[in-house]
Write a protein that holds these residues in place. Structure first.
Motif: not given
Length: 135
Positions: A26, A29-30, A33, A51, A54-55
């Motif tokens: 996570f 990846t965040l 991004i 986003l 992802l959440f």
């Protein structure tokens, strides 16, 4: 009624490891991004959905790991089955980040390949555990 343990120790260990790995996944990846949005001409129309997905994936992961762990430890097939169903959604989102997101970097490929491998292994162990509980 049997007095021996049916819950799977390898499954429980893998659920724990997946929990730790997903936190790493996570955050990386965040960060990627954010990096991509700064370095590349990231279309505004795609930044928010990436986003949000992802959440959503993080929420699914918490539920998936919770139900998987609970089902395994209580030796109940329903929570394990629910976790298995949620895994399908997680796999789809992982494939999205592997193939369909706006920019896919080599790091995306690596971390998603690892995640998909652990999902596959965990799914096999869940099916085996469910089979043991039902029999």
């Amino acid at each position: 009624n049997s007095s021996y343990q049916l819950s799977s120790v390898p499954l429980q260990i893998l659920i724990y490891v997946n929990g730790i790995y997903y936190i790493f996944y996570f955050l990386v990846t965040l960060a990627m991004i954010v990096y991509k949005s700064q370095v590349f001409s990231y279309p505004d129309d795609f930044l928010a959905p990436d986003l949000v997905l992802l959440f959503i994936m993080a929420i699914l992961e918490v539920l998936r790991l919770h139900w998987g762990s609970k089902g395994n430890l209580t030796e109940e097939e329903a929570p394990l089955g629910l976790s298995l169903v949620i895994t399908v959604g997680s796999v789809i989102l992982s494939v999205y980040f592997l193939v369909w997101q706006t920019y896919v970097l080599k790091a995306d490929v690596i971390i998603n390949a690892v995640l998909l491998f652990t999902y596959g292994l965990e799914s096999v162990l869940k099916v085996m555990a469910i089979a043991a509980f039902v029999s």
